[in-house]
Design a protein around this motif. Structure first.
Motif, PDB file in Angstrom:
ATOM      1  N   GLU A  36      14.413 -18.268  44.479  1.00 36.70           N
ATOM      2  CA  GLU A  36      13.875 -16.934  44.717  1.00 36.70           C
ATOM      3  C   GLU A  36      14.928 -15.833  44.738  1.00 36.70           C
ATOM      4  OE1 GLU A  36      10.869 -15.801  44.718  1.00 36.70           O
ATOM      5  OE2 GLU A  36      10.041 -17.775  44.282  1.00 36.70           O
ATOM      6  N   ASP A  37      16.156 -16.147  44.991  1.00 37.53           N
ATOM      7  CA  ASP A  37      17.217 -15.128  44.996  1.00 37.53           C
ATOM      8  C   ASP A  37      18.427 -15.747  44.308  1.00 37.53           C
ATOM      9  OD1 ASP A  37      19.104 -13.171  45.420  1.00 37.53           O
ATOM     10  OD2 ASP A  37      19.136 -13.363  47.611  1.00 37.53           O
ATOM     11  N   ALA A  38      18.532 -15.502  43.024  1.00 35.68           N
ATOM     12  CA  ALA A  38      19.591 -16.124  42.228  1.00 35.68           C
ATOM     13  C   ALA A  38      20.446 -15.073  41.551  1.00 35.68           C
ATOM     14  CB  ALA A  38      18.983 -17.057  41.178  1.00 35.68           C
ATOM     15  N   THR A  39      21.627 -15.506  41.133  1.00 34.57           N
ATOM     16  CA  THR A  39      22.561 -14.646  40.417  1.00 34.57           C
ATOM     17  C   THR A  39      23.027 -15.356  39.159  1.00 34.57           C
ATOM     18  OG1 THR A  39      23.313 -13.420  42.353  1.00 34.57           O
ATOM     19  CG2 THR A  39      24.859 -13.592  40.515  1.00 34.57           C
ATOM     20  N   LEU A  40      23.083 -14.624  38.047  1.00 33.66           N
ATOM     21  CA  LEU A  40      23.636 -15.118  36.789  1.00 33.66           C
ATOM     22  C   LEU A  40      24.889 -14.327  36.473  1.00 33.66           C
ATOM     23  CD1 LEU A  40      20.326 -15.326  36.388  1.00 33.66           C
ATOM     24  CD2 LEU A  40      20.995 -15.952  34.081  1.00 33.66           C
ATOM     25  N   VAL A  41      25.961 -15.019  36.165  1.00 31.29           N
ATOM     26  CA  VAL A  41      27.202 -14.399  35.712  1.00 31.29           C
ATOM     27  C   VAL A  41      27.326 -14.675  34.216  1.00 31.29           C
ATOM     28  CG1 VAL A  41      29.705 -14.317  35.942  1.00 31.29           C
ATOM     29  CG2 VAL A  41      28.276 -14.697  37.970  1.00 31.29           C
ATOM     30  N   ILE A  42      27.347 -13.619  33.417  1.00 34.05           N
ATOM     31  CA  ILE A  42      27.377 -13.738  31.958  1.00 34.05           C
ATOM     32  C   ILE A  42      28.713 -13.207  31.464  1.00 34.05           C
ATOM     33  CG2 ILE A  42      26.239 -13.054  29.808  1.00 34.05           C
ATOM     34  CD1 ILE A  42      23.818 -12.323  31.791  1.00 34.05           C
ATOM     35  N   GLU A  43      29.426 -14.040  30.741  1.00 37.25           N
ATOM     36  CA  GLU A  43      30.706 -13.647  30.162  1.00 37.25           C
ATOM     37  C   GLU A  43      30.628 -13.828  28.656  1.00 37.25           C
ATOM     38  OE1 GLU A  43      35.512 -14.316  30.757  1.00 37.25           O
ATOM     39  OE2 GLU A  43      34.077 -15.568  31.841  1.00 37.25           O
ATOM     40  N   GLY A  44      30.668 -12.722  27.914  1.00 41.05           N
ATOM     41  CA  GLY A  44      30.481 -12.795  26.480  1.00 41.05           C
ATOM     42  C   GLY A  44      29.081 -13.288  26.162  1.00 41.05           C
ATOM     43  N   ASP A  94      25.716 -18.472  46.760  1.00 38.62           N
ATOM     44  CA  ASP A  94      26.726 -19.436  46.302  1.00 38.62           C
ATOM     45  C   ASP A  94      27.520 -18.965  45.087  1.00 38.62           C
ATOM     46  OD1 ASP A  94      25.796 -21.116  48.270  1.00 38.62           O
ATOM     47  OD2 ASP A  94      24.531 -22.298  46.925  1.00 38.62           O
ATOM     48  N   VAL A  95      27.149 -17.835  44.509  1.00 39.81           N
ATOM     49  CA  VAL A  95      27.776 -17.384  43.269  1.00 39.81           C
ATOM     50  C   VAL A  95      28.698 -16.204  43.556  1.00 39.81           C
ATOM     51  CG1 VAL A  95      27.400 -16.450  40.960  1.00 39.81           C
ATOM     52  CG2 VAL A  95      25.846 -18.191  41.873  1.00 39.81           C
ATOM     53  N   ALA A  96      29.968 -16.354  43.202  1.00 46.04           N
ATOM     54  CA  ALA A  96      30.931 -15.269  43.371  1.00 46.04           C
ATOM     55  C   ALA A  96      30.738 -14.230  42.281  1.00 46.04           C
ATOM     56  CB  ALA A  96      32.352 -15.830  43.324  1.00 46.04           C
ATOM     57  N   VAL A  97      30.733 -12.953  42.670  1.00 49.04           N
ATOM     58  CA  VAL A  97      30.580 -11.849  41.729  1.00 49.04           C
ATOM     59  C   VAL A  97      31.938 -11.197  41.515  1.00 49.04           C
ATOM     60  CG1 VAL A  97      29.482  -9.624  41.317  1.00 49.04           C
ATOM     61  CG2 VAL A  97      28.198 -11.456  42.446  1.00 49.04           C
ATOM     62  N   PRO A  98      32.460 -11.198  40.309  1.00 49.58           N
ATOM     63  CA  PRO A  98      33.766 -10.580  40.046  1.00 49.58           C
ATOM     64  C   PRO A  98      33.761  -9.086  40.384  1.00 49.58           C
ATOM     65  CG  PRO A  98      33.043 -11.903  38.190  1.00 49.58           C
ATOM     66  CD  PRO A  98      31.869 -11.784  39.095  1.00 49.58           C
ATOM     67  N   ASP A  99      34.844  -8.612  40.910  1.00 51.66           N
ATOM     68  CA  ASP A  99      34.933  -7.207  41.302  1.00 51.66           C
ATOM     69  C   ASP A  99      34.723  -6.265  40.132  1.00 51.66           C
ATOM     70  OD1 ASP A  99      35.462  -8.000  43.886  1.00 51.66           O
ATOM     71  OD2 ASP A  99      37.647  -7.887  43.645  1.00 51.66           O
ATOM     72  N   SER A 100      35.159  -6.661  38.952  1.00 50.97           N
ATOM     73  CA  SER A 100      35.107  -5.771  37.795  1.00 50.97           C
ATOM     74  C   SER A 100      33.813  -5.911  36.995  1.00 50.97           C
ATOM     75  CB  SER A 100      36.292  -6.051  36.867  1.00 50.97           C
ATOM     76  OG  SER A 100      36.286  -7.419  36.470  1.00 50.97           O
ATOM     77  N   ALA A 101      32.898  -6.768  37.437  1.00 49.19           N
ATOM     78  CA  ALA A 101      31.686  -7.014  36.662  1.00 49.19           C
ATOM     79  C   ALA A 101      30.719  -5.841  36.750  1.00 49.19           C
ATOM     80  CB  ALA A 101      31.001  -8.284  37.162  1.00 49.19           C
ATOM     81  N   GLN A 102      29.923  -5.703  35.703  1.00 47.98           N
ATOM     82  CA  GLN A 102      28.778  -4.799  35.746  1.00 47.98           C
ATOM     83  C   GLN A 102      27.641  -5.543  36.425  1.00 47.98           C
ATOM     84  OE1 GLN A 102      27.116  -3.820  31.942  1.00 47.98           O
ATOM     85  NE2 GLN A 102      25.379  -2.702  32.827  1.00 47.98           N
ATOM     86  N   VAL A 103      27.181  -5.049  37.549  1.00 53.92           N
ATOM     87  CA  VAL A 103      26.148  -5.723  38.332  1.00 53.92           C
ATOM     88  C   VAL A 103      24.816  -5.014  38.139  1.00 53.92           C
ATOM     89  CG1 VAL A 103      25.409  -6.458  40.623  1.00 53.92           C
ATOM     90  CG2 VAL A 103      27.840  -6.510  40.020  1.00 53.92           C
TER      91      VAL A 103
END
Length: 450
Positions: A41-49, A60-69
């Protein structure tokens, strides 16, 4: 499902990026990962390229400081649809047949699929020499549109199936096993994903079916060339013989009789795939019946102007519903198809996904796939089961290991929708955006004109 966040090698960790490729984060989504389990119900996807680098519960998912959120709370994310049975370049507006396999027409259709959340589509026959270059372009992401796979021309029956007026460079019609084997060898030189054959007599409207010795020769030679064969079928007895002869995919549902234990046993033993195309027979009457969903933007934005004029014409609608015998037969075929899908799904047969969209003007690219999902649920499958067949399983059928589920290391092909399609399959129509190869390639379908 994910017990914890998963990350691909060289992934984002500890707020730092390991490459110079831009990183986009979707945060707060309801995650339907394509594996069939309950959503997170509350998830995060980190997309690189082009790749999903990490996905899982937001905690549980770390969000990079420089990412577009991007905050997507309240929305659901699911894999892009993977289609095992469609046709490109056969129709344009209300016209079909020879002359429509042009770069512009195929590109228009590929883009329409993509806007409707189909990120991979298999053109199962009728492809010309233009296909390999188009496939290379779209699969490299140059023009916007679904990734393309194909079955080259396909093999039919002289003066019979399929009853489509396509060019000689779009279909083989072998008369003998020898001619069939030669056609398969020529097909193999172009390295298609599959080989397609048309076997039946289209509800008894054609004078003959493909001879068993011809399709047996096709299957044998295709396997010698390391190619798999998908068969257009209708009748249970044809399906059983094809499976015994080694066909790899039944590209339509059995619609004349209930499937039996023999077919189930043989398909499971041989690993034969089943693509039901539930909406195929429905298209002959459903638009003339004018269901409420035809007045929604989701449907209207999939319809070319000439086809919309057909639907608005009372004379066309009266003609489509005027043959009582044909209407009853088509409705009976739909009902049998639904029944047989439920049986085969329950018995553990491998189920793929497709609608035969693009084969006729009434099988509308993109929309037909969404209607197929609804019909799968109408057949008795859960929404999650239907979505799993249309994503993970359809990719497995095509032996595509890089898509079909949302997991670390997979391609970032996914649909963002309002609502919860795990509860109501119609929510998959509420598209808020489509991502393909890690890029947002479209928003809602209202932005699209066919």
């Amino acid at each position: 499902m994910f017990a914890c966040a998963r990350q691909a090698p060289d992934a984002v960790r500890g707020g730092e990026r390991t490459s110079s490729v831009s990183v986009v984060v979707l945060k707060g989504a309801r995650l339907i990962d394509g594996e069939g389990g309950p959503p997170i119900e509350d998830a995060t996807l980190v997309i690189e390229g082009e790749t999903i680098r990490a996905v899982g519960p937001s905690s549980d998912v770390a969000v990079p400081d420089s990412a577009q959120v991007i905050d997507v709370r309240g929305k659901s994310v699911l894999p892009g649809l993977v289609v095992n049975h469609a046709h490109l370049g056969v129709v344009d507006g209300t016209q079909s047949g020879s002359g429509h396999y042009t770069r512009d027409n195929v590109a228009r259709q590929a883009r329409q699929y993509e806007v409707y959340g189909v990120t991979t589509v298999t053109s199962l026959g009728f492809n010309t020499a233009l296909f390999p270059s188009l496939q290379e372009e779209f699969n490299a992401g140059a023009p916007r549109g679904a990734d393309l796979l194909g079955a080259d021309r396909g093999l039919g029956v002289p003066s019979a199936a399929p009853p489509v007026n396509v060019g000689e460079d779009q279909l083989y019609r072998p008369r003998t096993p020898e001619e069939a084997r030669a056609a398969v060898r020529e097909t193999a030189s172009r390295r298609p994903a599959l080989v397609k054959i048309w076997v039946d007599d289209f509800h008894g409207t054609l004078p003959t079916k493909m001879a068993p010795d011809v399709y047996a020769a096709i299957i044998y030679e295709a396997h010698q060339q390391k190619l798999r064969v998908a068969a257009h079928v209708y009748y249970l007895e044809d399906a059983k013989r094809l499976v015994r002869d080694g066909v790899d995919i039944l590209a339509h549902g059995v619609r004349d009789r209930p499937v039996d234990e023999e077919l189930v046993r043989e398909m499971k033993a041989r690993g034969t795939w089943y693509v039901p195309t539930l909406g195929l027979d429905e298209t002959f009457y459903i638009f003339a019946e004018q269901p409420e969903w035809m007045r929604t933007p989701f449907f209207e934005h999939s319809v070319q102007p000439a086809l919309a004029a057909w639907f608005a014409d009372p004379a066309w609608r009266a003609k489509a519903l005027g043959d009582a015998k044909a209407l009853a037969e088509n409705k009976a075929s739909v009902a049998m198809n639904l029944r047989n899908l439920k049986t085969l799904h329950a018995d553990g047969v491998s189920i793929g996904f497709g609608s035969d969209s693009g084969a006729t003007p009434l099988r509308i690219p993109g929309f037909a796939e969404h209607r197929e999902l609804e019909l799968m649920v109408q057949a008795g499958l859960t929404p999650l089961a239907a979505l799993t067949h249309a994503t993970r399983d359809a990719a497995v059928l095509l032996k595509l290991q890089d898509r079909g589920t949302l997991a670390a290391g997979k391609r970032a092909d996914f649909i963002l929708v309002e609502g919860n399609p795990a509860v109501d399959i119609r929510d998959v129509h509420r598209i808020a955006g489509v991502w393909h190869r890690g890029r947002r390639v479209s928003g809602g379908v209202e932005e699209f004109t066919p």
